[in-house]
Design a protein around this motif. Sequence first.
Motif, PDB file in Angstrom:
ATOM      1  N   LEU A   1       0.749  57.720  16.523  1.00 23.48           N
ATOM      2  CA  LEU A   1       1.078  56.416  17.286  1.00 23.48           C
ATOM      3  C   LEU A   1       2.069  56.983  18.397  1.00 23.48           C
ATOM      4  CD1 LEU A   1       2.122  52.792  16.889  1.00 23.48           C
ATOM      5  CD2 LEU A   1       4.068  53.564  15.792  1.00 23.48           C
TER       6      LEU A   1
ATOM      7  N   PRO B   1      -5.670  58.634  15.288  1.00 23.55           N
ATOM      8  CA  PRO B   1      -5.163  57.890  17.340  1.00 23.55           C
ATOM      9  C   PRO B   1      -3.271  58.205  16.156  1.00 23.55           C
ATOM     10  CG  PRO B   1      -6.374  56.397  16.056  1.00 23.55           C
ATOM     11  CD  PRO B   1      -7.086  57.628  15.978  1.00 23.55           C
TER      12      PRO B   1
ATOM     13  N   LEU C   1      -2.150  49.904  14.984  1.00 20.63           N
ATOM     14  CA  LEU C   1      -1.364  49.580  16.287  1.00 20.63           C
ATOM     15  C   LEU C   1      -1.678  51.136  16.981  1.00 20.63           C
ATOM     16  CD1 LEU C   1       0.562  47.644  14.240  1.00 20.63           C
ATOM     17  CD2 LEU C   1       2.740  48.594  16.092  1.00 20.63           C
ATOM     18  N   ALA C   2      -1.814  52.344  16.270  1.00 19.52           N
ATOM     19  CA  ALA C   2      -2.133  53.170  16.566  1.00 19.52           C
ATOM     20  C   ALA C   2      -3.334  53.594  17.643  1.00 19.52           C
ATOM     21  CB  ALA C   2      -2.490  55.178  15.350  1.00 19.52           C
ATOM     22  N   VAL C   3      -4.466  52.638  16.748  1.00 16.68           N
ATOM     23  CA  VAL C   3      -5.841  52.327  17.582  1.00 16.68           C
ATOM     24  C   VAL C   3      -5.789  51.716  18.997  1.00 16.68           C
ATOM     25  CG1 VAL C   3      -7.694  51.319  17.584  1.00 16.68           C
ATOM     26  CG2 VAL C   3      -7.111  52.619  15.567  1.00 16.68           C
TER      27      VAL C   3
ATOM     28  N   ARG D   1      -2.490  51.184  20.627  1.00 13.02           N
ATOM     29  CA  ARG D   1      -2.108  51.993  21.584  1.00 13.02           C
ATOM     30  C   ARG D   1      -2.526  53.038  22.213  1.00 13.02           C
ATOM     31  NH1 ARG D   1       3.095  56.246  21.881  1.00 13.02           N
ATOM     32  NH2 ARG D   1       2.679  56.250  23.915  1.00 13.02           N
ATOM     33  N   HIS D   2      -3.440  53.484  21.380  1.00 14.40           N
ATOM     34  CA  HIS D   2      -4.749  54.302  21.968  1.00 14.40           C
ATOM     35  C   HIS D   2      -5.971  53.833  23.257  1.00 14.40           C
ATOM     36  CE1 HIS D   2      -7.046  58.406  22.351  1.00 14.40           C
ATOM     37  NE2 HIS D   2      -7.770  57.071  22.701  1.00 14.40           N
TER      38      HIS D   2
ATOM     39  N   TYR E   1       6.114  51.436  23.285  1.00 13.42           N
ATOM     40  CA  TYR E   1       5.848  52.395  21.635  1.00 13.42           C
ATOM     41  C   TYR E   1       7.588  53.164  21.530  1.00 13.42           C
ATOM     42  CZ  TYR E   1       1.188  50.706  20.335  1.00 13.42           C
ATOM     43  OH  TYR E   1       0.479  50.615  19.563  1.00 13.42           O
TER      44      TYR E   1
ATOM     45  N   GLY F   1      -1.864  59.354   7.380  1.00 12.06           N
ATOM     46  CA  GLY F   1      -0.030  58.525   7.523  1.00 12.06           C
ATOM     47  C   GLY F   1       0.435  58.631   6.355  1.00 12.06           C
TER      48      GLY F   1
ATOM     49  N   ALA G   1       4.353  49.365   3.805  1.00  6.99           N
ATOM     50  CA  ALA G   1       6.184  50.012   3.815  1.00  6.99           C
ATOM     51  C   ALA G   1       6.901  49.300   2.669  1.00  6.99           C
ATOM     52  CB  ALA G   1       7.123  49.869   5.354  1.00  6.99           C
TER      53      ALA G   1
ATOM     54  N   THR H   1       4.162  45.965   7.493  1.00  6.45           N
ATOM     55  CA  THR H   1       4.920  46.210   7.211  1.00  6.45           C
ATOM     56  C   THR H   1       5.815  45.688   5.547  1.00  6.45           C
ATOM     57  OG1 THR H   1       5.231  43.540   7.422  1.00  6.45           O
ATOM     58  CG2 THR H   1       5.871  45.169   9.392  1.00  6.45           C
TER      59      THR H   1
ATOM     60  N   ALA I   1       6.305  51.245  10.488  1.00  2.00           N
ATOM     61  CA  ALA I   1       6.176  50.493   9.231  1.00  2.00           C
ATOM     62  C   ALA I   1       4.736  51.702   9.654  1.00  2.00           C
ATOM     63  CB  ALA I   1       6.054  49.665   8.996  1.00  2.00           C
ATOM     64  N   VAL I   2       4.652  51.603  10.351  1.00  2.00           N
ATOM     65  CA  VAL I   2       3.276  52.641  10.894  1.00  2.00           C
ATOM     66  C   VAL I   2       3.755  53.812  10.396  1.00  2.00           C
ATOM     67  CG1 VAL I   2       1.464  52.576  12.732  1.00  2.00           C
ATOM     68  CG2 VAL I   2       2.622  50.833  12.932  1.00  2.00           C
ATOM     69  N   PRO I   3       2.595  54.766   9.465  1.00  2.00           N
ATOM     70  CA  PRO I   3       2.880  55.828   9.099  1.00  2.00           C
ATOM     71  C   PRO I   3       2.211  56.520  10.049  1.00  2.00           C
ATOM     72  CG  PRO I   3       2.061  54.549   7.090  1.00  2.00           C
ATOM     73  CD  PRO I   3       1.502  53.414   8.784  1.00  2.00           C
TER      74      PRO I   3
ATOM     75  N   LEU J   1       7.002  46.678  13.102  1.00  2.00           N
ATOM     76  CA  LEU J   1       6.841  47.334  12.969  1.00  2.00           C
ATOM     77  C   LEU J   1       6.055  48.173  13.560  1.00  2.00           C
ATOM     78  CD1 LEU J   1       4.158  44.874  12.717  1.00  2.00           C
ATOM     79  CD2 LEU J   1       3.923  44.938  15.072  1.00  2.00           C
ATOM     80  N   MET J   2       7.014  48.838  13.976  1.00  2.00           N
ATOM     81  CA  MET J   2       6.108  49.882  14.737  1.00  2.00           C
ATOM     82  C   MET J   2       6.615  52.046  14.002  1.00  2.00           C
ATOM     83  SD  MET J   2       5.554  51.259  17.818  1.00  2.00           S
ATOM     84  CE  MET J   2       5.451  49.158  18.721  1.00  2.00           C
TER      85      MET J   2
END
Lengths: 371, 349
Positions: free
Chosen positions: B262, B260, A220-222, A224-225, A248, B217, B192, B189, A262-264, A259-260
């Motif tokens: 989040l 990148p 997700l970070a990629v 979003r970027h 976001y 992360g 986590a 998910t 959970a992303v570290p 989902l958001m």
Amino acid sequence: MTDNDILVEVRDLKVHFPIKRGVLFDRTIGHVKAVDGVDLRIPRGQTYGLVGESGCGKSTLGRALLQLTAPTGGEVVFDGVELTTLPPARLRAMRRRMQMIFQDPMSSLDPRQNVESILTEGLQTHGIGGNRDERRALIGEALDKVGLPRWALSRYPHEFSGGQRQRIGIARAVVLGPELIVADEPVSALDVSIQAQVVNLLDELQESLGLTYLVIAHDLAVVRHISDTVGVMYLGALVEEAPSDRLYTEPLHPYTRALMSAVPVPDPDVEDRRERILLAGDLPSPANPPAGCRFHTRCPWAQPTRCADERPVLRDIGGSRVACHWAERIASEELRPNHAGAGVTRASDGGEAPESVPIPAPTVKADSTDG
Amino acid sequence: MALLDVNDLSVTFARRGQRTVHAVDGVSFSVDAGEVVGLVGESGCGKSVTSMAIMGLLPRRPGTRIGGTAVFDGTDLLGLDDRARRDIRGRDVAMIFQDPLSSLNPVIPIGLQVTEVLARHRGMTGDTARKEAVGLLDRVGIPDPNRRLKEYPHQLSGGMRQRALIAMAVACRPRLLIADEPTTALDVTIQAQILELLKELVQESGTALVMITHDLGVVAGMCDSINVLYAGRVVETARRRPLFRTPRHPYTAGLLGSVPRLDSGRGEPLNPIPGSVRDVLSWPEGCAFAPRCSRRLDACLDETPPLVRTHDGRSYRCVDPVPLPGVVPAQAGQPGTPSPERNEEETRD
Ligand SMILES: Nc1ncnc2c1ncn2[C@@H]1O[C@H](COP(=O)(O)OP(=O)(O)OP(=O)(O)O)[C@@H](O)[C@H]1O
Ligand SMILES: Nc1ncnc2c1ncn2[C@@H]1O[C@H](COP(=O)(O)OP(=O)(O)O)[C@@H](O)[C@H]1O
Ligand code: SF4
Ligand SMILES: [Mg+2]
Ligand SMILES: [Mg+2]
């Protein structure tokens, strides 16, 4: 936005794969509904990011959009032309304008072909470049664009690092002068330090060539970027679509929120303060998706009415499209997550009330201590 | 003394006709009970070889050389004979692999695999073992554990298999658990859920956890202290907060600049590290990161940078480390002198 600005429009797209059983007679005993009714539009020159867990149908959607997999139903309109009913010869001509980049550069490049021959192949297929010199000039330009040296031409894929191989894959797409590039997990096989090089390259190429992207990724970070708009898929359907930043900062669908959360994030201060929405169980089988809201079996906010029997459609909510019956009341915190089956945890301290924003604003002072 | 003390571990693979690979080159770190220590780095930097060496799982081949010590509770694991090692492995020390299929037996139901571990290490049999197994599967979040006990590994999803493996690792209540990319193959998910489980194990049982990952992360959320590996060497060691706030080794700083986040906006440019891990010096002396390093000095090419230890317990191998904010850049070869207030913050974590 006028319709001219839309390069790609997907309407009610469906891809159902038959499940076959039997030795003598291939009996169809059911269908995997890999993509089951997706609508989306991609404006020219922009990037649409598609996220979701493995098996939710992202790759299938990308392939069906390019007509590499035949859709079971629905339409794909590319620059005003409907592709699903196009005669094969005309479709072939359109193909040049829509290219694909794959996840694993090694397996998508023929190990016995050198770079020159890999790049020439597409030019020949599409009859671009009259003679060898013209083609060489085009290939040279493509190499420059992706930042590979000329000596690469005589080398073979195994002689390159993962990042360089991905550049070859990008050059193979770019050399044909496409307008749309579907990139399926373009950086997920790469090391972190190399990922950034490729992400920046995709950004630069978009800028200089006016490319339109559909970027499929589970990171997700990629996404979003690099994306202007992000669509979140769950079991073959979009559950939320919003401008990248908005998705976001204000995720509205419970699945997006989970989902958001959970992303570290590579920042201990953020990690210590975040609320994590833990989902129970695994993704249900796409061959047998739950009735009603497909997420209701794992949704921490599922309600006794509607969720189990009425399939929510995408609705406009303040600039996002969301498929949840209760999105507004969840956003206003009128509805709280039920703890049965799923949990909301906070990282280090248990005392505070859970916040509704998955990643608290960075201005909040961290006072947690560890160890 | 820490529960596990790895000192100057090195592993080389020599093959006839090929260059000798220094997969691990003088790696040292230690882990206390109830502590999570991270080994982080990119593909091929030696994370798995490090853990396999400690566990005694590297194939015994003539060309394979293991040096150094890995002292667990007074015993050097590297010096044990097979029997003693098998005894300690599973009872005191357990490992979780990236690919759970490779470490589960495909022809034995999950339940039996868990009860076998319980029988071997905790002397449980029959109904007692079965009940304990159901409890364990339930605790790792496997729905309907009674039914799952009878299923074979291939009938479980990837996330479920990984949880089954964790259940087996937890079954013997190991004092030390080494987890090699336990969540890399899984969706976020599910990741986590599993990270939460591992944290619980550390907090509730005081297990010492070595967390191997390429994901910064995951490290930021899990680890008390972190070792950053590059080309088989630990290039920086620090507690969690100082590492992320003020990375000193240029490679650590480069990694942090590349990912990148989040919570950062669309289009903020990333700062990749140029080149790739395959760019190495053609001679073995010198800093392995030098070919990609923006701070490189002539000295970096001449000899392996010595390990610099600062008063606050962090260390790095760099001749010209990234200066701390508010500190006059140090002379090459000398560590910078942190200002007093910086000092306090650094030692806090
Ligand atoms: N049996 C072996 N023989 C020769 N070289 C090996 C062997 N096992 C590992 N290596 C080499 O040792 C180095 C370190 O490998 P290792 O598997 O520890 O990397 P890693 O950090 O775990 O990477 P990844 O993130 O990809 O899992 C690599 O260069 C690898 O090619
Ligand atoms: N050719 C195929 N035949 C049958 N099932 C398929 C085929 N391709 C994909 N699927 C199934 O469709 C679903 C969606 O797959 P995919 O689009 O690859 O997901 P994603 O890219 O999101 O991981 C999965 O359940 C997958 O197993
Ligand atoms: S419709 Fe119901 S089950 Fe579906 S996401 Fe919304 S609250 Fe959850
Ligand atoms: Mg896919
Ligand atoms: Mg490994």
